[in-house]
Enzyme design. Sequence first.
Site, short mmCIF file in Angstrom:
data_model
loop_
_atom_site.label_atom_id
_atom_site.label_comp_id
_atom_site.label_asym_id
_atom_site.label_seq_id
_atom_site.Cartn_x
_atom_site.Cartn_y
_atom_site.Cartn_z
N TRP A 19 16.84 -0.68 26.10
CA TRP A 19 17.93 0.23 26.43
C TRP A 19 19.23 -0.46 26.05
O TRP A 19 19.39 -1.67 26.30
CB TRP A 19 17.90 0.54 27.93
N HIS A 49 12.54 -2.45 32.67
CA HIS A 49 12.55 -1.09 32.12
C HIS A 49 12.43 -1.08 30.60
O HIS A 49 12.88 -0.14 29.94
CB HIS A 49 13.82 -0.35 32.57
N HIS A 59 15.56 1.91 41.68
CA HIS A 59 16.26 1.80 40.40
C HIS A 59 17.53 2.64 40.39
O HIS A 59 18.56 2.24 39.83
CB HIS A 59 15.31 2.25 39.28
N GLU A 172 7.99 6.11 31.92
CA GLU A 172 8.74 6.38 30.69
C GLU A 172 8.19 5.54 29.54
O GLU A 172 7.51 4.53 29.73
CB GLU A 172 10.22 6.07 30.92
#
Length: 210
Positions: A19, A49, A59, A172
């Site tokens: 990310w 993550h 989170h 995810e």
Amino acid sequence: MTNEWIDITQPLTKNIAEWPGDTPFSYEVAVSKEQSGSVNIGKLTMSTHIGTHTDAPFHYDNEGLRILDLPIDLYIGSACLIDVAGVDCVTRADLEHVNFEGAERILLRTGSHPTSTKFPERFTVIGEDVGPLLKERGVRLLGVDTPSVDAEDSKELLAHHSLYRNDVIIIENLVLHSLEPGQYELIALPLALAEADGSPVRAVVRKWES
């Protein structure tokens, strides 16, 4: 029908995209067999993550549950894979006509994150009205093939909070492009990380045999 397990996990490699602004993944042999006289010992540096992972509610909610608070059986059992490719935002209207066949886990194949080595400029997100529908159907877990259920620039995280209010936990960065829509058995166990806000998972599926 087949009993073959299919790995739907993004491999954690030095090339995997994190990310933006988050901790990248790295692995190194911190102590070699030559140094120790007996074994190689590896060292990991990574975000909780990166790659295929589950979000603990902590989170995005300071009062939320953490990884060890979540029940293990949440991550094991029947899952319904649904193709929503081409949809920018998945809403209740996109899902309410689908028969989940009693599955407590829903996997959404968006096709909007085709490679794990490049963070997507845009990806499909989840609408705030999906959470209530999933709760009505008895769904406890939502898995997506995108880095998040909310847009990269979202600060409100409306989908995250809506899902949590409706008792739905998130996975995810699943790899779903090779799977056909239908019923599967899913195993996607997180690590037993004390106090953690998320965890990598090793996610596998096989066709569901009733």
